[in-house]
Design a protein around this motif. Structure first.
Motif, PDB file in Angstrom:
ATOM      1  N   GLY A 167       1.018  -1.183  -0.160  1.00 47.33           N
ATOM      2  CA  GLY A 167      -0.008   0.049  -0.079  1.00 47.33           C
ATOM      3  C   GLY A 167       0.849   1.319   0.138  1.00 47.33           C
ATOM      4  N   ILE A 168       2.113   1.129  -0.158  1.00 43.81           N
ATOM      5  CA  ILE A 168       3.160   2.392   0.006  1.00 43.81           C
ATOM      6  C   ILE A 168       2.984   3.043  -1.547  1.00 43.81           C
ATOM      7  CG2 ILE A 168       5.346   3.056   0.318  1.00 43.81           C
ATOM      8  CD1 ILE A 168       5.609   0.812   2.551  1.00 43.81           C
ATOM      9  N   ALA A 169       2.880   4.135  -1.492  1.00 41.16           N
ATOM     10  CA  ALA A 169       2.935   5.038  -2.877  1.00 41.16           C
ATOM     11  C   ALA A 169       3.551   6.350  -2.951  1.00 41.16           C
ATOM     12  CB  ALA A 169       1.522   5.155  -3.330  1.00 41.16           C
ATOM     13  N   PHE A 170       4.015   6.998  -3.720  1.00 44.78           N
ATOM     14  CA  PHE A 170       4.321   8.271  -4.178  1.00 44.78           C
ATOM     15  C   PHE A 170       2.912   8.767  -4.216  1.00 44.78           C
ATOM     16  CE2 PHE A 170       8.297   6.417  -6.396  1.00 44.78           C
ATOM     17  CZ  PHE A 170       9.143   7.152  -5.405  1.00 44.78           C
ATOM     18  N   HIS A 171       2.596  10.180  -3.553  1.00 42.21           N
ATOM     19  CA  HIS A 171       1.371  10.808  -3.657  1.00 42.21           C
ATOM     20  C   HIS A 171       1.496  12.249  -3.248  1.00 42.21           C
ATOM     21  CE1 HIS A 171      -0.391  10.753   0.328  1.00 42.21           C
ATOM     22  NE2 HIS A 171       0.037   9.373   0.260  1.00 42.21           N
ATOM     23  N   ALA A 172       0.685  12.989  -3.431  1.00 43.43           N
ATOM     24  CA  ALA A 172       0.458  14.602  -2.969  1.00 43.43           C
ATOM     25  C   ALA A 172       0.007  14.545  -1.693  1.00 43.43           C
ATOM     26  CB  ALA A 172       0.016  15.212  -4.061  1.00 43.43           C
ATOM     27  N   THR A 173       0.382  15.437  -1.054  1.00 40.94           N
ATOM     28  CA  THR A 173      -0.213  15.800   0.118  1.00 40.94           C
ATOM     29  C   THR A 173      -0.372  17.284   0.570  1.00 40.94           C
ATOM     30  OG1 THR A 173      -0.293  15.324   2.566  1.00 40.94           O
ATOM     31  CG2 THR A 173       1.796  15.338   1.452  1.00 40.94           C
ATOM     32  N   GLY A 174      -1.184  17.940   1.253  1.00 40.05           N
ATOM     33  CA  GLY A 174      -1.269  19.147   1.680  1.00 40.05           C
ATOM     34  C   GLY A 174      -0.350  19.517   2.872  1.00 40.05           C
ATOM     35  N   ARG A 175       0.366  18.616   3.363  1.00 38.84           N
ATOM     36  CA  ARG A 175       1.028  18.678   4.642  1.00 38.84           C
ATOM     37  C   ARG A 175       2.467  19.296   4.328  1.00 38.84           C
ATOM     38  NH1 ARG A 175      -0.485  16.262   9.506  1.00 38.84           N
ATOM     39  NH2 ARG A 175      -2.274  14.939   9.489  1.00 38.84           N
ATOM     40  N   SER A 176       2.976  19.837   4.902  1.00 36.73           N
ATOM     41  CA  SER A 176       4.456  20.319   5.148  1.00 36.73           C
ATOM     42  C   SER A 176       5.347  18.993   4.901  1.00 36.73           C
ATOM     43  CB  SER A 176       4.864  20.917   6.307  1.00 36.73           C
ATOM     44  OG  SER A 176       6.306  21.217   6.272  1.00 36.73           O
ATOM     45  N   MET A 177       6.277  19.007   4.134  1.00 38.50           N
ATOM     46  CA  MET A 177       7.279  17.942   3.960  1.00 38.50           C
ATOM     47  C   MET A 177       7.971  17.506   5.398  1.00 38.50           C
ATOM     48  SD  MET A 177       6.644  16.511   1.187  1.00 38.50           S
ATOM     49  CE  MET A 177       5.095  16.860   1.549  1.00 38.50           C
ATOM     50  N   TRP A 178       7.902  18.540   6.309  1.00 35.76           N
ATOM     51  CA  TRP A 178       8.841  18.415   7.544  1.00 35.76           C
ATOM     52  C   TRP A 178       7.863  18.310   8.665  1.00 35.76           C
ATOM     53  CZ3 TRP A 178       9.698  21.886   3.674  1.00 35.76           C
ATOM     54  CH2 TRP A 178      10.727  21.765   2.842  1.00 35.76           C
ATOM     55  N   ASN A 179       6.640  17.879   8.575  1.00 32.20           N
ATOM     56  CA  ASN A 179       5.599  17.679   9.473  1.00 32.20           C
ATOM     57  C   ASN A 179       5.697  16.462  10.345  1.00 32.20           C
ATOM     58  OD1 ASN A 179       2.255  16.611   9.811  1.00 32.20           O
ATOM     59  ND2 ASN A 179       3.080  18.161  11.064  1.00 32.20           N
ATOM     60  N   PRO A 180       6.184  16.419  11.681  1.00 30.93           N
ATOM     61  CA  PRO A 180       6.396  15.144  12.175  1.00 30.93           C
ATOM     62  C   PRO A 180       5.041  14.629  12.634  1.00 30.93           C
ATOM     63  CG  PRO A 180       6.883  17.133  13.746  1.00 30.93           C
ATOM     64  CD  PRO A 180       6.664  17.342  12.339  1.00 30.93           C
ATOM     65  N   PRO A 181       4.879  13.294  12.818  1.00 30.73           N
ATOM     66  CA  PRO A 181       6.010  12.444  12.944  1.00 30.73           C
ATOM     67  C   PRO A 181       6.384  11.750  11.520  1.00 30.73           C
ATOM     68  CG  PRO A 181       4.123  11.257  13.935  1.00 30.73           C
ATOM     69  CD  PRO A 181       3.576  12.671  13.729  1.00 30.73           C
ATOM     70  N   GLY A 182       5.296  11.694  10.696  1.00 33.69           N
ATOM     71  CA  GLY A 182       5.649  11.297   9.334  1.00 33.69           C
ATOM     72  C   GLY A 182       4.245  10.602   8.676  1.00 33.69           C
ATOM     73  N   SER A 183       4.417   9.772   7.761  1.00 35.12           N
ATOM     74  CA  SER A 183       3.480   9.326   6.974  1.00 35.12           C
ATOM     75  C   SER A 183       2.856   7.917   7.730  1.00 35.12           C
ATOM     76  CB  SER A 183       3.416   9.090   5.566  1.00 35.12           C
ATOM     77  OG  SER A 183       4.472   8.107   5.236  1.00 35.12           O
ATOM     78  N   GLY A 184       1.906   7.236   6.898  1.00 35.86           N
ATOM     79  CA  GLY A 184       1.687   5.949   7.338  1.00 35.86           C
ATOM     80  C   GLY A 184       2.410   4.855   6.671  1.00 35.86           C
ATOM     81  N   GLY A 185       3.658   5.692   5.819  1.00 37.94           N
ATOM     82  CA  GLY A 185       4.382   4.384   5.139  1.00 37.94           C
ATOM     83  C   GLY A 185       4.595   5.177   3.810  1.00 37.94           C
ATOM     84  N   CYS A 186       3.584   5.737   3.206  1.00 39.28           N
ATOM     85  CA  CYS A 186       3.882   6.384   1.800  1.00 39.28           C
ATOM     86  C   CYS A 186       4.991   7.487   1.791  1.00 39.28           C
ATOM     87  CB  CYS A 186       2.419   6.991   1.476  1.00 39.28           C
ATOM     88  SG  CYS A 186       1.281   5.596   1.123  1.00 39.28           S
ATOM     89  N   VAL A 187       5.290   7.671   0.666  1.00 33.69           N
ATOM     90  CA  VAL A 187       6.331   8.808   0.452  1.00 33.69           C
ATOM     91  C   VAL A 187       5.230  10.054  -0.197  1.00 33.69           C
ATOM     92  CG1 VAL A 187       8.265   9.469  -1.002  1.00 33.69           C
ATOM     93  CG2 VAL A 187       7.779   7.215  -0.219  1.00 33.69           C
ATOM     94  N   ASN A 188       5.206  10.945   1.071  1.00 31.33           N
ATOM     95  CA  ASN A 188       4.407  12.292   0.644  1.00 31.33           C
ATOM     96  C   ASN A 188       5.081  13.130  -0.129  1.00 31.33           C
ATOM     97  OD1 ASN A 188       2.661  12.293   3.755  1.00 31.33           O
ATOM     98  ND2 ASN A 188       2.102  11.035   2.155  1.00 31.33           N
ATOM     99  N   MET A 189       4.426  13.869  -0.909  1.00 30.94           N
ATOM    100  CA  MET A 189       5.210  14.863  -1.835  1.00 30.94           C
ATOM    101  C   MET A 189       4.455  16.234  -1.883  1.00 30.94           C
ATOM    102  SD  MET A 189       6.605  12.469  -4.989  1.00 30.94           S
ATOM    103  CE  MET A 189       7.921  13.323  -5.417  1.00 30.94           C
ATOM    104  N   ARG A 190       4.934  17.261  -2.476  1.00 32.40           N
ATOM    105  CA  ARG A 190       4.408  18.482  -2.689  1.00 32.40           C
ATOM    106  C   ARG A 190       3.543  18.097  -3.797  1.00 32.40           C
ATOM    107  NH1 ARG A 190       9.578  22.382  -1.682  1.00 32.40           N
ATOM    108  NH2 ARG A 190      10.193  20.690  -3.711  1.00 32.40           N
TER     109      ARG A 190
END
Length: 216
Positions: A167-190
């Motif tokens: 279920g791990i993917a590259f995908h866009a998010t509206g969060r800051s890339m430096w927002n801790p603690p992190g994603s559910g495993g995905c690679v969040n991107m602008r």
């Protein structure tokens, strides 16, 4: 910015934000230097406001202006990203014998696309998995793409999703890339970066993930 500002709370109304912490933190000098403040190791009201503004911008809580470990870890990750410049793979960790490949460096929270040893796009900051849901390392391949994916697990949109490991993917998010603690495993991107990855990659394309995210 005042030392305490009203914030909206659940159920309506307002509450006062936590008071600005005027105690010098363990990373006071490093934070002062990063923010362009006078480096004296002493917390001032101006230091606190600058630090708290940084914390609020990236979702670091509590945003009290204290120069603690999490704030400095975020800043040091940013410094490592800046140092990568236009040669993110100068250490040679990402394979160069597979043609086009998307590289993900968990340690620096960076990703880029290269063709052999030639940089095609990036590097760009990413937000990867947190402790307990770490982004898994190793060689992968993109196996499914969904331009406007809806996550039934998290109940959120995942625009320009490209799945490469379960279920791990590259995908866009509206969060800051430096927002801790992190994603559910995905690679969040602008959003703009995720869209560029969508155009440059395709099903069957290689992905290589290495390193370890600080704090995991």
């Amino acid at each position: 910015m005042a030392l305490a500002v009203p914030v909206v709370v659940a159920g309506g109304g307002t509450a006062r934000a936590a008071s600005c912490n005027l105690t010098a933190g363990p990373h006071q000098r490093q934070v002062e230097l990063f923010l362009g403040r006078p480096v004296d190791g002493r917390q001032s009201a101006a230091d606190c406001r600058a630090t708290r503004s940084f914390q609020a911008a990236h979702g670091i809580t509590p945003a009290q202006g204290y120069a603690g470990p999490l704030t400095w870890r975020t800043m040091s990750t940013m410094l490592a990203q800046r140092a990568a410049g236009s040669r993110p793979d100068r250490a040679g960790h990402c394979p160069v014998d597979r043609g086009r490949i998307a590289c993900v460096d968990l340690t620096r929270q960076l990703s880029w696309i290269q063709d052999g040893a030639v940089l095609v796009f990036g590097p760009v900051p990413v937000r990867t998995g947190k402790a307990g849901t770490r982004t898994r390392t190793g060689g992968k391949k993109i196996y499914h793409r969904s331009v406007d994916h809806w996550s039934t697990l998290y109940g959120v949109r995942m625009p320009h999703a490209q799945f490469f490991d379960g279920g791990i993917a590259f995908h866009a998010t509206g969060r800051s890339m430096w927002n801790p603690p992190g994603s559910g495993g995905c690679v969040n991107m602008r959003p703009a970066d995720a869209k560029a990855y969508w155009k440059l990659l395709g099903t069957g394309e290689d992905v290589y993930v290495y390193g370890r995210k600080p704090g995991t």
